[in-house]
Design an enzyme around this catalytic site. Structure first.
Site, mmCIF file in Angstrom:
data_model
loop_
_atom_site.group_PDB
_atom_site.id
_atom_site.type_symbol
_atom_site.label_atom_id
_atom_site.label_comp_id
_atom_site.label_asym_id
_atom_site.label_seq_id
_atom_site.Cartn_x
_atom_site.Cartn_y
_atom_site.Cartn_z
ATOM 1 N N GLU A 141 0.809 -1.099 -0.102
ATOM 2 C CA GLU A 141 0.132 0.035 0.080
ATOM 3 C C GLU A 141 1.056 1.300 0.084
ATOM 4 O O GLU A 141 0.533 2.183 -0.807
ATOM 5 C CB GLU A 141 -0.776 0.076 1.141
ATOM 6 C CG GLU A 141 -2.072 -1.030 1.065
ATOM 7 C CD GLU A 141 -1.741 -2.465 1.324
ATOM 8 O OE1 GLU A 141 -0.872 -2.575 1.930
ATOM 9 O OE2 GLU A 141 -2.569 -3.079 1.022
ATOM 10 N N HIS B 125 -11.984 -5.923 7.819
ATOM 11 C CA HIS B 125 -12.715 -5.801 6.681
ATOM 12 C C HIS B 125 -13.722 -4.940 6.658
ATOM 13 O O HIS B 125 -15.118 -5.100 6.212
ATOM 14 C CB HIS B 125 -13.044 -7.339 6.100
ATOM 15 C CG HIS B 125 -11.708 -8.113 5.748
ATOM 16 N ND1 HIS B 125 -10.746 -8.390 6.387
ATOM 17 C CD2 HIS B 125 -11.427 -8.283 4.457
ATOM 18 C CE1 HIS B 125 -9.830 -9.115 6.097
ATOM 19 N NE2 HIS B 125 -9.899 -8.846 4.582
#
Lengths: 326, 383
Positions: free
Chosen positions: A61, A128
């Site tokens: 990322e 999540h």
């Protein structure tokens, strides 16, 4: 209706149209190309635009956000996917220290979008399901949008890609396939920074965004039917910059306000909105500004636990009654 | 290809004679000019720092001038370089001026960042031929590797004949950004040269506490990129090594990781007294392995440059630094309200907070609506 498309398809349509319109737009992310993304948002893009414009990246990322920043300095318009928005925390330094400051400290704009599936109500567990928008709203130099409808998902994505600064685009995964809409004809762009009235009302106002817009509207219908209360629901759409005018207008109209969000309570944007109302509209208030938010708890997996932690329609109904009775 | 580990002499020795064969005599004198300018300008900054005219910290590259200058000299004008804090020399080579650097350090309103950023944190990036091609660093270490991966990715996508070069220190190799950036660039086969300046210390931390690897160049194997180690105080060796990596990048052969062996003869910044360095180590490097002294010997003995020619360059540098100092000292500080300009592209300026600007003092205390604070529960009438 046959030409209705889902929230997810609306985002994909925006990506297709922007890539067709502007050759400088490209996609970068994990599993977005050959596989089409964990949620299939980018499905079909690689087939149409090729591997050079739809780039499957390593699990990095920091690197993909940093590379997007470098490419955006050179005039390209990268759209980066976080496979789940929870992982944007890995790129927090790159976004807040590098990207957010680049225009100010170095006259280097970062016209880039960081997008990803966000939010709970989906039994996704602690990693999540997050809503990490507050940390970025706090950072000058970034813009943050979080649409609630399919039409806005498309229109705001197109605006985000065309924006000359970095836009964090939060997509609510609970809404991906549950919400549908008919796209306005032509080049449908929704301006960043403008809230929308999701439901008109006169007695109390609920200011919210993303999935809880739908919960607030559901609560409003119940309150209308059961209590005869007329509830206004404001969908912020953009969290940075906040649409102060829309917020203050609804306060002046109903004099009773509640802020609802799915993010945790402490340090959530409800506090900021409350402070702004306090500073600018104190004399218009007939009651304290209330908050309905998630508990300050990492989001648990089991349905009974998740449902308890997150704000529900019943919570909004209860809080609305308290607000109206003040 | 396994890394070519050219073990460097860590001290002593002269510049290897066969090096720098691609350079003309004029270019070799330019290398001297840039190294000497770097040192002289930093010495001037020290003087200004002691006069409290440098607003923040001062970062020296004393003893590392060869690694910054020699490497950047291997780039073409159209290429892009991202320096670290010891690479003022590389920035000068790429076109940064002493005036700009002095104004930056002195926080002047017409400095390259208008007083918003410190020291050598500034750049000039964009189209080839219209910009000088250097990208300002930020303080979090390693971050410029992913960003330069992105810059060089555009070269590849646009089929441009341009190369990127990014400097990190030994300390930055421990960051996630360095790892992700060089790995990403390697996978994408980007035209990027990554230089690890091993100067022995990251602030006070010696390399032995930074990594268990025997040498940083070994990391090239793990990333699957070309690696080379070189004596960073030998300006011609640095040039040759970097030129090879730049040529590889230009030919589409991807990323290189170069390790330059050098030594930081000053503290992390001027405030740092280097109490953590072994006694005598700094003095030994200064006496035996000063990059400028070493290069002067090459110029005098092998290139047959006369001392007079070097003296002339030195005099020119002093003149230039004097003139730059005068200009920088005369330039104004920024106006306070300039702080509010330019955070966003579509919003030219932020609004000052009310207690800074425009508060109508006569209205203070009169904001309460009529009737507020007059209600009394004992008189009833509540809902």
């Amino acid at each position: 209706m046959s030409n209705e498309i889902t929230y997810l398809e609306a985002i994909r349509e925006a990506l297709f149209e922007e890539m067709e319109r502007d050759p400088e737009v490209f996609m970068l992310g994990e599993d977005i190309g050959a596989f089409g993304g964990a949620f299939k948002v980018t499905d079909g893009l690689m087939a149409k635009f090729g591997e050079e414009r739809v780039i499957d990246s390593p699990i990095s990322e920091i690197a993909i956000v940093g590379a997007a920043a470098g490419a955006s300095h050179m005039g390209m318009r990268p759209v980066v996917e976080m496979q789940f928005i929870d992982f944007i925390a890995n790129a927090y330094d790159m976004l807040t220290n590098y990207v957010a400051t680049a225009r100010y400290r170095a006259f280097l704009p970062c016209p880039m979008v960081v997008r990803g599936p966000s939010g709970g109500y989906v039994r996704g567990g602690p990693f999540h399901s997050q809503n990490p928008e507050a940390g970025f709203i706090h950072t000058p130099g970034l813009k943050v949008v979080y649409p609630a409808t399919a039409e806005d998902a498309k229109g705001l994505m197109k605006a985000a890609i065309r924006d000359d600064d970095c836009v964090l685009f939060f997509e609510h995964k609970y809404l991906y396939r549950r919400i549908k809409g008919v796209m306005p004809a032509g080049d449908h762009v929704v301006p960043i920074g403008k809230a929308r009235t999701a439901r008109e009302g006169n007695d109390i106002s609920i200011i919210t965004y993303a999935a809880t817009v739908h919960k607030a509207v559901e609560a409003a219908e119940r309150l209308q039917a059961e209590d005869g209360l007329s509830v206004e629901v404001i969908d912020l759409r953009t969290l940075s910059p906040l649409d102060d005018e829309a917020i203050f207008n609804t306060v002046r109209k109903t004099n009773r306000v509640m802020v609802v969000h799915e993010d945790t309570r402490t340090g959530g944007i409800a506090g900021e909105i409350t402070a702004r109302i306090n500073e600018s509209c104190f004399a218009f208030l007939d009651a304290p500004v209330l908050r309905v938010t998630a508990h300050d708890i990492p989001l648990p997996y089991a349905p009974a636990l998740e449902d308890f932690v997150l704000p529900q329609v019943d919570d909004i109904v209860l809080a609305s009654r308290r607000l109206a009775a003040w | 290809m396994p890394p070519k580990a050219t073990r460097a002499a860590r001290k002593g020795g002269s510049v290897t004679p066969h090096l720098g064969e691609q350079l003309t005599r004029e270019q070799k004198l330019q290398l001297y000019y840039w190294m000497r300018l770097t040192r002289t300008l930093e010495e001037r900054l020290v003087a200004l720092y002691r006069q409290t005219k440098v607003v923040g910290g001062l970062f020296r590259s004393l003893g590392q001038e060869a690694d910054a200058v020699g490497s950047c000299f291997a780039l073409e004008q159209r290429d892009v370089m991202s320096p670290l804090i010891r690479n003022m020399g590389a920035m000068l080579v790429k076109g940064a001026t002493p005036v700009e650097i002095l104004k930056q350090y002195m926080a002047k309103g017409d400095s390259p960042t208008r007083g918003r950023e410190l020291n050598i944190h500034f750049g000039d990036l964009g189209e080839a031929g219209k910009t000088r091609g250097f990208l300002g660093q930020i303080s979090p270490l390693g971050d410029m590797v992913p960003v330069m991966a992105g810059v060089t990715m555009t070269f590849k996508m646009r089929r441009q004949d341009r190369v990127g070069l990014v400097y990190v220190g030994d300390g930055a190799t421990s960051t996630g950004a360095f790892h992700e950036g060089i790995n990403f660039a390697g996978v994408q086969r980007l035209p990027l040269v990554v230089i690890v300046e091993n100067n022995g210390y990251a602030y006070s931390t010696p390399t032995a506490k930074q990594t268990a690897a025997a040498q940083f160049v070994d990391k090239a194997i793990g990333y699957g990129v070309y690696g080379e180690q070189v004596d960073g105080n030998d300006v011609l060796a640095v040039y040759d090594c970097t030129k090879r990596a730049v040529d590889r990048a230009r030919a589409g052969e991807g990323v290189s990781l170069l390790e330059f062996m050098t030594f930081r003869r000053k503290g992390h910044a001027e405030h740092d007294n280097q109490s953590y360095v072994k006694p005598g180590e700094v003095e030994q490097w200064a006496a035996e392995n000063d990059p400028i002294d070493r290069y002067v010997r090459v110029l005098l003995d092998r290139e047959k440059v006369g001392q007079a020619a070097l003296d002339e360059i030195d005099a020119r540098i002093h003149r230039e630094v004097d003139e730059a100092t005068d200009i920088a000292e005369a330039s104004p500080f920024p106006q306070p309200h300039d702080a509010l300009v330019g955070v966003y592209g579509d919003r030219p300026t932020e609004q000052p907070l009310w207690y800074r600007e425009g508060a109508d003092v006569s209205s203070l205390g009169k904001e309460r609506a009529e009737g507020w604070g007059t209600w009394d529960a004992s008189k009833g009438g509540s809902r």
